[in-house]
Design a protein around this motif. Structure first.
Motif, mmCIF file in Angstrom:
data_model
loop_
_atom_site.group_PDB
_atom_site.id
_atom_site.type_symbol
_atom_site.label_atom_id
_atom_site.label_comp_id
_atom_site.label_asym_id
_atom_site.label_seq_id
_atom_site.Cartn_x
_atom_site.Cartn_y
_atom_site.Cartn_z
ATOM 1 N N PRO A 184 22.007 7.534 7.892
ATOM 2 C CA PRO A 184 20.597 7.942 7.868
ATOM 3 C C PRO A 184 20.365 9.351 7.345
ATOM 4 N N SER A 185 21.394 10.200 7.386
ATOM 5 C CA SER A 185 21.216 11.589 6.956
ATOM 6 C C SER A 185 21.390 11.775 5.445
ATOM 7 N N ASP A 186 21.921 10.763 4.748
ATOM 8 C CA ASP A 186 22.060 10.869 3.290
ATOM 9 C C ASP A 186 20.687 11.086 2.663
ATOM 10 N N THR A 187 20.639 11.860 1.590
ATOM 11 C CA THR A 187 19.366 12.127 0.930
ATOM 12 C C THR A 187 19.365 11.560 -0.485
ATOM 13 N N GLY A 188 18.184 11.177 -0.948
ATOM 14 C CA GLY A 188 18.066 10.642 -2.293
ATOM 15 C C GLY A 188 16.624 10.618 -2.752
ATOM 16 N N ASN A 232 0.822 -1.222 0.000
ATOM 17 C CA ASN A 232 0.000 0.000 0.000
ATOM 18 C C ASN A 232 0.850 1.264 0.000
ATOM 19 N N PHE A 233 2.010 1.175 -0.634
ATOM 20 C CA PHE A 233 2.901 2.335 -0.706
ATOM 21 C C PHE A 233 2.268 3.444 -1.545
ATOM 22 N N ASP A 234 2.505 4.678 -1.150
ATOM 23 C CA ASP A 234 1.997 5.828 -1.895
ATOM 24 C C ASP A 234 2.976 6.146 -3.023
ATOM 25 N N TYR A 235 2.634 5.778 -4.246
ATOM 26 C CA TYR A 235 3.549 5.922 -5.373
ATOM 27 C C TYR A 235 3.739 7.364 -5.825
ATOM 28 N N ARG A 236 3.055 8.276 -5.188
ATOM 29 C CA ARG A 236 3.308 9.684 -5.506
ATOM 30 C C ARG A 236 4.698 10.116 -5.055
ATOM 31 N N TYR A 237 5.325 9.294 -4.234
ATOM 32 C CA TYR A 237 6.697 9.587 -3.820
ATOM 33 C C TYR A 237 7.712 9.240 -4.910
ATOM 34 N N VAL A 238 7.269 8.569 -5.961
ATOM 35 C CA VAL A 238 8.166 8.259 -7.080
ATOM 36 C C VAL A 238 8.291 9.518 -7.915
ATOM 37 N N ASP A 239 9.215 10.359 -7.536
ATOM 38 C CA ASP A 239 9.351 11.690 -8.124
ATOM 39 C C ASP A 239 10.775 12.170 -7.864
ATOM 40 N N ARG A 240 11.488 12.501 -8.923
ATOM 41 C CA ARG A 240 12.886 12.930 -8.763
ATOM 42 C C ARG A 240 13.026 14.201 -7.931
ATOM 43 N N THR A 241 11.996 14.989 -7.878
ATOM 44 C CA THR A 241 12.086 16.247 -7.131
ATOM 45 C C THR A 241 11.880 16.038 -5.635
ATOM 46 N N LYS A 242 11.428 14.842 -5.249
ATOM 47 C CA LYS A 242 11.180 14.560 -3.842
ATOM 48 C C LYS A 242 12.364 13.800 -3.275
ATOM 49 N N ARG A 243 13.223 14.530 -2.614
ATOM 50 C CA ARG A 243 14.441 13.952 -2.045
ATOM 51 C C ARG A 243 14.353 13.997 -0.521
ATOM 52 N N TYR A 244 14.516 12.835 0.083
ATOM 53 C CA TYR A 244 14.406 12.721 1.525
ATOM 54 C C TYR A 244 15.614 11.979 2.086
ATOM 55 N N SER A 245 15.808 12.129 3.378
ATOM 56 C CA SER A 245 16.900 11.418 4.032
ATOM 57 C C SER A 245 16.550 9.938 4.129
ATOM 58 N N MET A 246 17.591 9.128 4.327
ATOM 59 C CA MET A 246 17.359 7.696 4.474
ATOM 60 C C MET A 246 16.460 7.418 5.680
ATOM 61 N N ALA A 247 16.612 8.214 6.712
ATOM 62 C CA ALA A 247 15.769 8.046 7.893
ATOM 63 C C ALA A 247 14.302 8.322 7.548
ATOM 64 N N GLN A 248 14.063 9.343 6.716
ATOM 65 C CA GLN A 248 12.693 9.649 6.319
ATOM 66 C C GLN A 248 12.116 8.558 5.432
ATOM 67 N N TRP A 249 12.929 8.047 4.505
ATOM 68 C CA TRP A 249 12.449 6.947 3.661
ATOM 69 C C TRP A 249 12.124 5.730 4.528
ATOM 70 N N ALA A 250 12.966 5.473 5.521
ATOM 71 C CA ALA A 250 12.724 4.331 6.408
ATOM 72 C C ALA A 250 11.427 4.515 7.186
ATOM 73 N N SER A 251 11.122 5.755 7.543
ATOM 74 C CA SER A 251 9.884 6.013 8.283
ATOM 75 C C SER A 251 8.650 5.749 7.438
ATOM 76 N N LEU A 252 8.826 5.717 6.114
ATOM 77 C CA LEU A 252 7.723 5.401 5.207
ATOM 78 C C LEU A 252 7.612 3.906 4.954
ATOM 79 N N GLY A 253 8.457 3.141 5.621
ATOM 80 C CA GLY A 253 8.395 1.693 5.498
ATOM 81 C C GLY A 253 9.334 1.110 4.463
ATOM 82 N N ILE A 254 10.183 1.935 3.873
ATOM 83 C CA ILE A 254 11.124 1.454 2.856
ATOM 84 C C ILE A 254 12.343 0.843 3.533
#
Length: 453
Positions: free
Chosen positions: A331-335, A298-320
């Protein structure tokens, strides 16, 4: 392929310099819907041996007539005027340090290579998907050979890595994918001087290739690379890691200390120049290019967007999570999140070093193959998730139809050119959302079929 200030379309077309590596990177990227959004400063290098064995189809006359300078009459006129065109470039060459005597010596008897016109606007077709190509590129043969080269030139790789702060495995991967570690078939056999001269005076990219021709004269005149050693693609890329002449002037270094920047005959210069290129394009030492990840249900695929760059910690908080089960080391790296084959294929979080590879050649297929081969060379394993097997790449006719339908729906997709870039992917994602499909932004046959309903 790039710090030449050109448009993306110019850079991509320049890369179609040969049918063996980056020469088809641009065309393949279009075919599998993966044209990257590269920074304006991306280097205009052409191709090595990525797509060895695949030949572009000569375009039919109607397609070639699309640009005034590609019409038969214009090409014939330019061919007849070739000597005058070359002579008219002498003042520009002189302003760049090429003496009149050198110019005369290097251009005397120069004739255009008209076969190049068959390639300039060719429209290759591909039936393979990105996953097929990445698998083909990152072959066991390349992995084995790459490890042999890393061991053979270990002292040089160590010195270069220390001097430029660029991962040796990425440099070796570029060398391997560009030309299979210097295979003559991958490097190319055409005279760079003749090729760039032809394109500087004939066809629709004269402005771009005028600079490449002048740069070629500078390289030869300075004695960095002998004229008869400057062999490469029809668009002028040369050497084991396929430098365009202007990129050579910008990035090449004399690492062996012999007074010449020779990226053809000197392995130390080849390795160091390639590393310097990546360094100046933003490579961050000690960091990787990206991570293969697994998305939650049930991932929100609206996050599949090159302009949306988040830290690894933030991606992990989304369940990735990382596909190999390990934690993100920083955890502070962004991508940004990339699904190169849509929701059915592997997912990746791409870090800034992925962008540095894209500046070398702005095609996701290329950059992904480089990053993966680098990991395999250092001892890493294959991707955990499988590439989709049931799909095929859209044909050019289908890509044009998809863009046309999107445009008719009111979406801004830019030019209807069969190149499915970022605007097309954003439009596809919105269409998928409205149609109740998974909005992964991946333009495939399912999307086209829904549009036809």
């Amino acid at each position: 392929m790039m710090a030449v200030k050109t448009t993306r379309s110019t850079r991509m077309a320049a890369r179609t310099g040969r049918t063996t590596a980056r020469g088809l990177a641009a065309a393949f990227a279009a075919a599998v819907s993966l044209v990257a959004v590269a920074p304006a400063g991306a280097q205009a290098q052409v191709t090595g041996s990525i797509f060895s064995g695949f030949q572009p189809q000569q375009p039919p006359a109607p397609e070639r007539a699309g640009h005034p300078l590609m019409q038969p009459e214009a090409i014939a006129q330019a061919q007849a005027n070739f000597p005058n065109c070359i002579a008219a470039l002498q003042p520009l060459a002189q302003s760049k340090g090429v003496s009149p005597a050198s110019f005369q010596r290097l251009t005397a008897g120069l004739e255009p290579d008209m076969k190049i016109m068959d390639y300039l606007d060719s429209q290759p077709e591909f039936s393979k998907t990105l996953g097929d190509y990445v698998t083909m590129l990152v072959s066991q043969t390349r992995i084995t050979k790459g490890r042999e080269m890393l061991e053979k030139y270990k002292p040089i790789f160590e010195k270069v890595e220390k001097a430029y702060g660029v991962d040796r495995y990425v440099v070796a991967a570029i060398w391997g994918i560009e030309t299979s570690y210097g295979d003559p078939k991958g490097i190319g056999t055409r005279s760079v001087l003749r090729s760039t001269a032809t394109l500087a005076c004939i066809g629709r990219r004269q402005d771009y290739f005028r600079d490449e021709f002048i740069a070629t004269l500078q390289i030869i005149d300075r004695g960095d690379v002998p004229a008869d050693h400057m062999k490469g693609s029809w668009a002028g890329a040369f050497g084991p890691t396929q430098f365009m002449p202007t990129s050579f002037l910008r990035y090449a270094v004399d690492f062996d200390g012999d007074g010449h920047r020779n990226v053809v005959d000197s392995i130390p210069d080849v390795i160091a120049s390639t590393a310097n290129n990546l360094k100046l394009d933003g490579w961050q030492f000690g960091q990787t290019w990206g991570y293969e990840v697994v998305l939650p249900q049930n991932f929100d695929y609206r996050y599949v967007d090159r302009t949306k760059r988040y830290s690894m910690a933030q991606w992990a908080s989304l369940g990735i999570r990382r596909a190999n089960g390990q934690a993100f080391p920083r955890p502070s790296d962004t991508g940004f999140l990339l699904l190169p084959s849509g929701a059915k294929g592997p997912a990746f979080i791409m870090l800034p070093n992925f962008g540095a590879i894209l500046r070398y050649n702005p095609a996701d297929a290329y950059a992904l193959a480089i990053g993966h081969l680098a990991d395999r060379l250092r001892g890493g394993g294959d991707f955990v998730q499988a590439w989709p097997k049931e799909e095929r790449a859209l044909s050019r006719t289908e890509r044009l139809e998809l863009q046309t339908r999107l445009s008719q729906m009111g979406y801004d997709i830019g030019n209807i050119d069969g190149i499915l870039g970022q605007k097309t992917r954003v439009a596809v994602q919105d269409f998928q959302t409205r149609a109740g499909m998974i909005p992964d932004g991946y333009p495939n046959l399912d999307v086209l079929a829904r549009m036809r309903q």
